[in-house]
Design a protein around this motif. Structure first.
Motif, PDB file in Angstrom:
ATOM      1  N   UNK A  24      16.478 -14.048   1.907  1.00 53.39           N
ATOM      2  CA  UNK A  24      16.163 -12.971   2.846  1.00 53.39           C
ATOM      3  C   UNK A  24      17.124 -12.946   4.023  1.00 53.39           C
ATOM      4  N   UNK A  25      17.595 -14.107   4.452  1.00 58.30           N
ATOM      5  CA  UNK A  25      18.593 -14.130   5.528  1.00 58.30           C
ATOM      6  C   UNK A  25      19.871 -13.429   5.073  1.00 58.30           C
ATOM      7  N   UNK A  26      20.318 -13.748   3.876  1.00 53.89           N
ATOM      8  CA  UNK A  26      21.546 -13.143   3.359  1.00 53.89           C
ATOM      9  C   UNK A  26      21.334 -11.677   2.980  1.00 53.89           C
ATOM     10  N   UNK A  27      20.132 -11.332   2.540  1.00 53.66           N
ATOM     11  CA  UNK A  27      19.830  -9.925   2.261  1.00 53.66           C
ATOM     12  C   UNK A  27      19.956  -9.111   3.548  1.00 53.66           C
ATOM     13  N   UNK A  28      19.410  -9.636   4.647  1.00 52.88           N
ATOM     14  CA  UNK A  28      19.508  -8.935   5.927  1.00 52.88           C
ATOM     15  C   UNK A  28      20.962  -8.810   6.381  1.00 52.88           C
ATOM     16  N   UNK A  29      21.739  -9.850   6.139  1.00 54.22           N
ATOM     17  CA  UNK A  29      23.153  -9.830   6.514  1.00 54.22           C
ATOM     18  C   UNK A  29      23.989  -8.928   5.617  1.00 54.22           C
ATOM     19  N   UNK A  79       3.820   1.262 -10.297  1.00 59.25           N
ATOM     20  CA  UNK A  79       4.558   1.840 -11.421  1.00 59.25           C
ATOM     21  C   UNK A  79       5.665   2.754 -10.905  1.00 59.25           C
ATOM     22  N   UNK A  80       5.360   3.528  -9.862  1.00 64.57           N
ATOM     23  CA  UNK A  80       6.366   4.437  -9.310  1.00 64.57           C
ATOM     24  C   UNK A  80       7.547   3.680  -8.712  1.00 64.57           C
ATOM     25  N   UNK A  81       7.268   2.567  -8.026  1.00 67.28           N
ATOM     26  CA  UNK A  81       8.350   1.756  -7.469  1.00 67.28           C
ATOM     27  C   UNK A  81       9.228   1.220  -8.589  1.00 67.28           C
ATOM     28  N   UNK A  82       8.567   0.754  -9.651  1.00 63.51           N
ATOM     29  CA  UNK A  82       9.326   0.245 -10.796  1.00 63.51           C
ATOM     30  C   UNK A  82      10.224   1.334 -11.381  1.00 63.51           C
ATOM     31  N   UNK A  83       9.694   2.537 -11.472  1.00 62.84           N
ATOM     32  CA  UNK A  83      10.444   3.620 -12.088  1.00 62.84           C
ATOM     33  C   UNK A  83      11.539   4.173 -11.185  1.00 62.84           C
ATOM     34  N   UNK A  84      11.293   4.236  -9.882  1.00 64.48           N
ATOM     35  CA  UNK A  84      12.235   4.885  -8.963  1.00 64.48           C
ATOM     36  C   UNK A  84      13.173   3.889  -8.299  1.00 64.48           C
ATOM     37  N   UNK A  85      12.622   3.021  -7.457  1.00 65.44           N
ATOM     38  CA  UNK A  85      13.465   2.098  -6.701  1.00 65.44           C
ATOM     39  C   UNK A  85      14.253   1.178  -7.627  1.00 65.44           C
ATOM     40  N   UNK A  86      13.583   0.605  -8.610  1.00 64.70           N
ATOM     41  CA  UNK A  86      14.285  -0.330  -9.476  1.00 64.70           C
ATOM     42  C   UNK A  86      15.328   0.366 -10.338  1.00 64.70           C
ATOM     43  N   UNK A  87      15.013   1.542 -10.821  1.00 63.86           N
ATOM     44  CA  UNK A  87      16.004   2.242 -11.638  1.00 63.86           C
ATOM     45  C   UNK A  87      17.259   2.546 -10.823  1.00 63.86           C
ATOM     46  N   UNK A 147      14.153  -5.653   8.866  1.00 66.03           N
ATOM     47  CA  UNK A 147      14.663  -4.335   9.267  1.00 66.03           C
ATOM     48  C   UNK A 147      15.471  -4.373  10.569  1.00 66.03           C
ATOM     49  N   UNK A 148      14.953  -4.926  11.659  1.00 64.60           N
ATOM     50  CA  UNK A 148      15.747  -4.895  12.914  1.00 64.60           C
ATOM     51  C   UNK A 148      16.938  -5.846  12.905  1.00 64.60           C
ATOM     52  N   UNK A 149      16.987  -6.747  11.942  1.00 65.10           N
ATOM     53  CA  UNK A 149      18.077  -7.710  11.863  1.00 65.10           C
ATOM     54  C   UNK A 149      19.146  -7.309  10.855  1.00 65.10           C
ATOM     55  N   UNK A 150      18.872  -6.264  10.102  1.00 67.53           N
ATOM     56  CA  UNK A 150      19.738  -5.917   8.983  1.00 67.53           C
ATOM     57  C   UNK A 150      21.083  -5.379   9.453  1.00 67.53           C
ATOM     58  N   UNK A 155      24.051  -3.066   1.530  1.00 69.34           N
ATOM     59  CA  UNK A 155      23.800  -2.651   0.142  1.00 69.34           C
ATOM     60  C   UNK A 155      22.329  -2.709  -0.245  1.00 69.34           C
ATOM     61  N   UNK A 156      21.539  -3.412   0.561  1.00 70.54           N
ATOM     62  CA  UNK A 156      20.116  -3.573   0.247  1.00 70.54           C
ATOM     63  C   UNK A 156      19.228  -2.733   1.170  1.00 70.54           C
ATOM     64  N   UNK A 157      19.807  -1.743   1.814  1.00 72.60           N
ATOM     65  CA  UNK A 157      19.076  -0.935   2.799  1.00 72.60           C
ATOM     66  C   UNK A 157      17.863  -0.243   2.199  1.00 72.60           C
ATOM     67  N   UNK A 158      17.976   0.284   0.996  1.00 72.21           N
ATOM     68  CA  UNK A 158      16.848   1.006   0.392  1.00 72.21           C
ATOM     69  C   UNK A 158      15.667   0.080   0.169  1.00 72.21           C
ATOM     70  N   UNK A 159      15.944  -1.153  -0.239  1.00 72.82           N
ATOM     71  CA  UNK A 159      14.865  -2.129  -0.434  1.00 72.82           C
ATOM     72  C   UNK A 159      14.203  -2.435   0.912  1.00 72.82           C
ATOM     73  N   UNK A 160      15.024  -2.683   1.929  1.00 69.79           N
ATOM     74  CA  UNK A 160      14.489  -2.999   3.258  1.00 69.79           C
ATOM     75  C   UNK A 160      13.636  -1.845   3.782  1.00 69.79           C
ATOM     76  N   UNK A 161      14.133  -0.631   3.652  1.00 66.77           N
ATOM     77  CA  UNK A 161      13.409   0.530   4.165  1.00 66.77           C
ATOM     78  C   UNK A 161      12.071   0.727   3.458  1.00 66.77           C
TER      79      UNK A 161
END
Length: 220
Positions: A24-29, A79-87, A147-150, A155-161
């Motif tokens: 998570x530290x590296x994801x934020x970075x 199910x929607x997250x699996x179909x949309x965000x993950x795809x 979020x405030x540290x990102x 590249x992982x902004x959509x996941x964070x949001x």
């Protein structure tokens, strides 16, 4: 102090370990290795499919209309997250449809989903929803922390949001209310079982991120 507040404080060290995990530290970075995030999203897709089933079973067993609506809606969103965000992430990080389809759950993913399935099949409704709650609450805390540290761009902004969104926080609050309502009517032994389920699921949350960071596979 409510049941949820009590167990949330009881897992404070686990929550701190999650927030301090290098995944998570590296994801934020924005520096998290794409291979680790690729492992995570494939495993999370497998996890969410089973989590949706656990939510659907909670909806079927819920004693109130509010519980039936909340958990059935939660199953739909999973199910929607699996179909949309993950795809979208599969495309961004180069996960082919064949790779996703043929993926095998990691030991940690299988352990976590099997635990939730066991709660749904063999334990009380109260235990089940206490075990379901950490996936909501831990992700909400992670989203708000990251979020405030990102870094931006990230590249992982959509996941964070997704997990810092107010709507996700509202859903978490509603599930907490359902767990507190169930706890208010529970016997001491059931309360103890609910606390154990919450603790176990929170441990599995840490293990899931750790396994993704290590890109864990079956040892044999």
């Amino acid at each position: 102090m409510s049941f949820c507040q009590s167990v949330w404080e009881d897992v404070a060290s686990l929550r701190r370990a999650i927030l301090d995990h290098p995944f998570l530290i590296e994801l934020a970075d924005g520096t998290l290795a794409p291979e680790s995030f690729r492992h995570y999203i494939v495993q999370d897709s497998l996890y969410l499919a089973e989590y949706a089933r656990a939510l659907a079973l909670a909806a079927a067993r819920a004693p109130t209309a509010a519980g039936r609506l909340e958990f059935s809606d939660g199953a739909k969103v999973a199910v929607q997250v699996e179909e949309a965000l993950h795809q979208a992430f599969f495309t961004q990080f180069g996960v082919s449809a064949e790779t996703a389809h043929c993926a095998e759950p990691s030991p940690e993913c299988l352990a976590y989903t099997s635990y939730l399935t066991a709660l749904a099949a063999t334990r009380s409704y109260e235990e089940l929803i206490a075990g379901i709650l950490p996936c909501f609450w831990v992700y909400w805390e992670v989203g708000c922390h990251v979020k405030p540290r990102a870094a931006a761009p990230n590249p992982y902004a959509a996941w964070i949001d997704t997990y810092a969104a107010p709507a996700f926080g509202e859903a978490t609050h509603r599930v907490c209310q359902l767990v507190d309502e169930a706890a208010a009517e529970a016997t001491p032994s059931t309360l103890a079982a609910m606390a154990r389920a919450f603790h176990h699921a929170t441990r599995y949350e840490w293990m899931f991120w750790d396994s993704a960071y290590r890109r864990a596979t079956w040892p044999i």
